[in-house]
Scaffold this motif. Structure first.
Motif, short mmCIF file in Angstrom:
data_model
loop_
_atom_site.label_atom_id
_atom_site.label_comp_id
_atom_site.label_asym_id
_atom_site.label_seq_id
_atom_site.Cartn_x
_atom_site.Cartn_y
_atom_site.Cartn_z
N GLY A 1 16.64 4.64 -23.79
CA GLY A 1 16.72 6.05 -24.14
C GLY A 1 17.71 6.86 -23.33
N SER A 2 18.49 6.20 -22.47
CA SER A 2 19.48 6.92 -21.67
C SER A 2 20.67 6.01 -21.42
N ALA A 3 21.80 6.32 -22.07
CA ALA A 3 23.01 5.52 -21.86
C ALA A 3 23.49 5.66 -20.42
N GLN A 4 23.40 6.87 -19.88
CA GLN A 4 23.83 7.09 -18.49
C GLN A 4 23.07 6.17 -17.53
N LEU A 5 21.76 6.11 -17.68
CA LEU A 5 20.95 5.28 -16.78
C LEU A 5 21.30 3.81 -16.93
N VAL A 6 21.47 3.34 -18.15
CA VAL A 6 21.78 1.93 -18.36
C VAL A 6 23.13 1.58 -17.73
N VAL A 7 24.13 2.41 -17.95
CA VAL A 7 25.45 2.12 -17.37
C VAL A 7 25.38 2.18 -15.85
N ASP A 8 24.64 3.15 -15.30
CA ASP A 8 24.44 3.19 -13.85
C ASP A 8 23.84 1.87 -13.35
N MET A 9 22.87 1.32 -14.07
CA MET A 9 22.23 0.07 -13.65
C MET A 9 23.19 -1.11 -13.73
N LEU A 10 24.03 -1.12 -14.77
CA LEU A 10 25.03 -2.18 -14.88
C LEU A 10 26.00 -2.14 -13.70
#
Length: 215
Positions: free
Chosen positions: A163-172
């Protein structure tokens, strides 16, 4: 809004973080605790396919899982696996680990205490944690063959699930940084990072995807 360049860079990191191993039967599976209950569901599915006779779910709680999994990640994983038809006798719980290194070392100790003979381990994690888990396990548990697995899904589908592209990219980005830094700290073996992946990581850092970076 995430730029077209950042989206392409994130897709490159997503693909790199997965080991793309061919699954085969192993002595045991480790389901690595996290916010993602899909790890437990995929581990249960692999058990039903005959990929291993024994499962260890490992993980305590963290700031991101305390509300969702108040009894601990490993405990909630076990409960979900049992709901899906895995017998209780096939599941061990390691409830204390708070990072990937502890997931591996505490699970290893638990299996030794249980008298399990382990020559190969199926590491089940979130898709973008496959490579980090593999590198960590290879450092902390020599002499064992590791096969990496995760829930099959596309980057777009995972973003939609979280539900959050920002969070996923941060995790990557955070996961990639650890692959670069942690070998020097003795936490994992060093795995080569291709130049295009390293360049994508640098661009994403400059673009501000930094909330999961360590100092």
């Amino acid at each position: 809004m995430i730029s077209e360049q950042s989206w392409a860079d994130a897709q490159l990191l997503w693909d790199f973080h997965q080991m793309h191993h061919e699954l085969r039967p192993c002595s045991v599976a480790l389901g690595l605790g996290s916010h993602d209950l899909g790890v437990a569901e995929t581990t249960a599915e692999l058990y039903k396919r005959g990929m291993m006779p024994l499962i260890v779910f490992t993980g305590a709680t963290s700031a991101t899982t305390r509300e969702q999994m108040p009894r601990g990640e490993a405990v909630h994983y076990r409960e979900r696996a049992l709901e899906l038809g895995v017998p209780s006798s096939a599941v061990l719980v390691e409830p204390k680990a708070r990072n990937t290194g502890e997931n591996i070392s505490f699970s290893k100790a638990l299996l030794e205490e249980a008298g399990a003979e382990v020559s190969s381990v199926l590491l089940v994690s979130k898709p973008y944690e496959e490579r980090r888990a593999y590198a960590t396990a290879s450092k902390l548990w020599p002499g064992v063959e590791f096969v990496s697995a995760s829930t099959p899904m596309t980057f777009d589908d995972y973003v939609e699930t979280i539900g959050s592209a920002q969070l996923v990219v941060d995790m990557l980005v955070g996961a990639l940084q650890r692959l670069l830094l942690y070998p020097d700290k003795g936490f994992m073996i060093r795995l080569s990072v291709p130049d295009p992946v390293d360049e994508a990581y640098a661009r994403l850092c400059r673009a501000g995807f930094s909330s999961r970076l360590v100092n």
